[in-house]
Design an enzyme around this catalytic site. Structure first.
Site, PDB file in Angstrom:
ATOM      1  CE  LYS A  22      44.876  49.070  47.836  1.00  0.00           C
ATOM      2  NZ  LYS A  22      44.591  47.642  47.667  1.00  0.00           N
ATOM      3  CG  ASN A  23      47.797  46.837  49.683  1.00  0.00           C
ATOM      4  OD1 ASN A  23      46.579  46.927  49.508  1.00  0.00           O
ATOM      5  ND2 ASN A  23      48.670  46.851  48.693  1.00  0.00           N
ATOM      6  CB  CYS A 117      43.293  45.472  40.424  1.00  0.00           C
ATOM      7  SG  CYS A 117      42.958  47.096  41.113  1.00  0.00           S
ATOM      8  NE  ARG A 122      45.164  40.092  42.072  1.00  0.00           N
ATOM      9  CZ  ARG A 122      45.070  41.271  42.668  1.00  0.00           C
ATOM     10  NH1 ARG A 122      44.336  42.223  42.143  1.00  0.00           N
ATOM     11  NH2 ARG A 122      45.706  41.504  43.801  1.00  0.00           N
ATOM     12  CG  ASP A 305      50.795  47.653  44.338  1.00  0.00           C
ATOM     13  OD1 ASP A 305      50.508  46.935  43.365  1.00  0.00           O
ATOM     14  OD2 ASP A 305      50.582  47.310  45.519  1.00  0.00           O
ATOM     15  NE  ARG A 397      39.779  48.156  44.936  1.00  0.00           N
ATOM     16  CZ  ARG A 397      40.739  47.383  44.462  1.00  0.00           C
ATOM     17  NH1 ARG A 397      40.886  47.208  43.181  1.00  0.00           N
ATOM     18  NH2 ARG A 397      41.565  46.761  45.276  1.00  0.00           N
TER      19      ARG A 397
HETATM   20  N1  EPU Z   1      50.486  34.139  43.249  1.00  0.00           N
HETATM   21  C1  EPU Z   1      50.267  32.842  42.929  1.00  0.00           C
HETATM   22  N2  EPU Z   1      49.601  32.043  43.822  1.00  0.00           N
HETATM   23  C2  EPU Z   1      49.158  32.522  45.004  1.00  0.00           C
HETATM   24  C3  EPU Z   1      49.385  33.852  45.326  1.00  0.00           C
HETATM   25  C4  EPU Z   1      50.058  34.659  44.426  1.00  0.00           C
HETATM   26  O1  EPU Z   1      50.644  32.372  41.854  1.00  0.00           O
HETATM   27  O2  EPU Z   1      48.569  31.733  45.770  1.00  0.00           O
HETATM   28  C5  EPU Z   1      51.229  35.011  42.318  1.00  0.00           C
HETATM   29  C6  EPU Z   1      50.356  36.119  41.746  1.00  0.00           C
HETATM   30  O3  EPU Z   1      49.644  35.692  40.605  1.00  0.00           O
HETATM   31  C7  EPU Z   1      51.381  37.194  41.445  1.00  0.00           C
HETATM   32  C8  EPU Z   1      52.430  37.001  42.556  1.00  0.00           C
HETATM   33  O4  EPU Z   1      52.244  35.670  43.049  1.00  0.00           O
HETATM   34  O5  EPU Z   1      51.972  36.968  40.213  1.00  0.00           O
HETATM   35  C9  EPU Z   1      52.348  37.966  43.729  1.00  0.00           C
HETATM   36  O6  EPU Z   1      51.033  37.994  44.264  1.00  0.00           O
HETATM   37  P1  EPU Z   1      50.728  38.411  45.786  1.00  0.00           P
HETATM   38  O7  EPU Z   1      50.042  37.258  46.414  1.00  0.00           O
HETATM   39  O8  EPU Z   1      51.957  38.929  46.401  1.00  0.00           O
HETATM   40  O9  EPU Z   1      49.687  39.598  45.579  1.00  0.00           O
HETATM   41  P2  EPU Z   1      48.381  39.891  46.428  1.00  0.00           P
HETATM   42  O10 EPU Z   1      48.577  39.521  47.833  1.00  0.00           O
HETATM   43  O11 EPU Z   1      47.202  39.357  45.705  1.00  0.00           O
HETATM   44  C10 EPU Z   1      49.121  42.269  47.168  1.00  0.00           C
HETATM   45  C11 EPU Z   1      48.569  43.654  47.066  1.00  0.00           C
HETATM   46  C12 EPU Z   1      48.676  44.142  45.630  1.00  0.00           C
HETATM   47  C13 EPU Z   1      50.133  44.072  45.176  1.00  0.00           C
HETATM   48  C14 EPU Z   1      50.708  42.672  45.414  1.00  0.00           C
HETATM   49  C15 EPU Z   1      52.205  42.594  45.133  1.00  0.00           C
HETATM   50  C16 EPU Z   1      46.902  43.670  48.793  1.00  0.00           C
HETATM   51  C17 EPU Z   1      45.460  43.692  49.156  1.00  0.00           C
HETATM   52  N3  EPU Z   1      47.184  43.641  47.484  1.00  0.00           N
HETATM   53  O12 EPU Z   1      48.327  41.464  46.308  1.00  0.00           O
HETATM   54  O13 EPU Z   1      48.277  45.491  45.678  1.00  0.00           O
HETATM   55  O14 EPU Z   1      50.229  44.375  43.812  1.00  0.00           O
HETATM   56  O15 EPU Z   1      50.495  42.275  46.775  1.00  0.00           O
HETATM   57  O16 EPU Z   1      52.889  43.497  45.922  1.00  0.00           O
HETATM   58  O17 EPU Z   1      47.769  43.709  49.653  1.00  0.00           O
HETATM   59  C18 EPU Z   1      47.322  47.464  44.902  1.00  0.00           C
HETATM   60  O18 EPU Z   1      47.385  47.903  46.051  1.00  0.00           O
HETATM   61  O19 EPU Z   1      47.060  48.162  43.890  1.00  0.00           O
HETATM   62  C19 EPU Z   1      47.556  46.045  44.680  1.00  0.00           C
HETATM   63  C20 EPU Z   1      47.145  45.416  43.594  1.00  0.00           C
END
Ligand code: EPU
Length: 428
Positions: A22-23, A117, A122, A305, A397
């Protein structure tokens, strides 16, 4: 509306084939918009997050043609809009990738803030910081994130925290920028490498993906390509955890065992016998789970995850386990559902102390988010008797054919419609 009805207690036995990640898919699909000619994407998971992204791409002007259930051809030539509204992006976290992809394609983007989610704040400040470093002017216009640039230029960007989303978004915006972009403290997840491989197969020049420093030398144009998405390590981990929680003998196929290292290590600690093959892993479990401490971290650490799924297995462990969430602020909202099934868990901030009980009891529970929902299915399979899981739209999803896949392993799980009160009244 639908729910899952699970009659738990059957050991899991047999083979399950894992779908595309998915990701990776939610990053690679928007990346197609950077090409000048059509791309064929294979091994796409058939899940609602992917459908939602394809729909947005169509609304932006892309020509999307399904070749078969897992393969799609996308011609981005006629994409002429740069606006992704709230209605278009409804509930999708990965909508933020349209910012990077549209900036990279047209030097302008306007995208509704991401949904997805809910486990704490976020923010996307690191994405914005990256776009600004590349020369985009970022604003909020009519509640949407707006970016524009006359020409994006390579820059050095240090991420304040390891962020998957920011790393991907900066790669998307930088791949056709002028000059060299360096992302430091980059995320190293397998889907980052997959995106880089996909972009490179279109003619991009990206080095270092999978390490904490990614170098992107901008190119003039990208051409269409055929590309197969990597297997989903979290879907694989979910079936592996289910086999460990419920007991049995499951062969998980179409996986990359290297991507599963941290999950395999922890499940072995819990007592599973795991054999690794080239593209499969076999999980056998015949004892009560042993206690185990788990801390989630960015890759190659244990993935956040997989946190709800492994915590669910540990509710019946011998002894006391501690699960620490190292990525998200608030990813224990589902614990309440587990305690309603008889689990003994105390949450202290980002730490859950799990004292193993002999069994979980069946109960009506809810999927509070995607992975928590998968954990509720595991809990339902572990508990002898009938568990009902509601709010399963979260699970859809990210998990393709979850009912069919668990049924093939011998589980008793059904998807049934929920009648609203009025219909129930009329039928009474
Ligand atoms: N963060 C910030 N600022 C930013 C970006 C992130 O403070 O600009 C913080 C977030 O609040 C969090 C941490 O950094 O505490 C990590 O966030 P990250 O940006 O890595 O997460 P994401 O890109 O929003 C993706 C996956 C998530 C998975 C996370 C961590 C996708 C679409 N989503 O989210 O997947 O939990 O990386 O590995 O790739 C899932 O598949 O169930 C899912 C939630």
């Amino acid at each position: 509306m639908e729910k899952f009805v699970i009659n738990g207690g059957n050991a899991l036995k047999g083979e399950v084939r894992i779908s595309g990640a998915k990701n990776a898919a939610v990053a690679i699909l928007p990346a197609v918009m950077l090409a000048d000619s059509p791309c064929i994407i294979e091994n796409l998971p058939n899940i609602s997050d992917v459908t939602a992204i394809l729909r947005v791409m169509q609304e932006l002007g892309a020509n999307v043609r399904l070749i078969n259930k897992t393969t799609v051809e996308i011609d981005p030539k006629n994409i002429n809009s740069f606006v992704v509204t709230k209605e278009m992006a409804e509930g999708m976290r990965a909508s933020s990738y349209f910012l990077g992809a549209l900036l990279g394609r047209m030097n302008k983007a306007r995208v509704a803030p991401p949904g997805g989610c809910n486990f704490g704040v976020r923010p996307i400040d690191q994405h914005i910081k990256g776009f600004e470093a590349l020369g985009a002017k970022m604003d909020i216009v009519k509640g949407m994130v707006d970016g524009k640039a006359s020409q994006l230029r390579g820059a050095s960007i240090y991420l304040d925290m390891v962020s998957v989303g920011a790393t991907i978004n900066i790669m998307l915006a930088a791949v056709k920028a002028k000059g060299l972009t360096v992302i430091e403290n980059a995320a190293k997840e397998p889907h980052i490498v997959d995106l880089a491989n996909f972009l490179n197969s279109m003619g991009a020049n990206i080095m270092g993906a999978g390490t904490s420093m990614i170098k992107i030398r901008g190119v003039e144009s990208l051409k269409g390509t055929s590309y197969s998405i990597i297997p989903d390590q979290i879907e694989a981990g979910t079936y592996m955890a289910a086999a460990v929680g419920v007991g049995g003998d499951v062969l998980v196929t179409n996986v990359t065992p290297k991507h599963l290292e941290s999950i395999i290590a922890k499940l072995r600690e819990i007592g599973a016998e795991i054999t690794e093959y080239d593209e499969a892993v076999r999980v056998k479990m015949s004892i009560r789970p042993k206690k185990c401490n788990v801390k989630t971290m960015p890759h190659p650490g244990f993935p956040t995850d997989m946190q709800p799924q492994i915590a669910t297995v540990l509710t019946v462990c011998e002894g006391t386990s501690i699960v620490t969430e190292g990525v998200w602020d608030n990813r224990f909202r589902y614990i309440e559902q587990l305690t309603s099934m008889g689990a003994d868990v105390q949450v202290e901030g980002k730490m859950a102390v799990i004292t193993g009980v002999k069994n979980l009891n069946p109960a009506p529970v809810k999927a509070v988010d995607l992975r928590a929902g998968a954990a509720m299915i595991i809990a339902g399979l572990m508990a002898k008797g009938t568990t009902e899981v509601e709010d399963i739209q979260y699970i859809d999803r990210g998990y393709e054919n979850i009912v069919e896949k668990f049924t093939a392993l011998g589980a008793d799980i059904k998807r049934v419609p929920i009648m609203d009160n009025m219909v129930a009244y009329k039928n009474a």
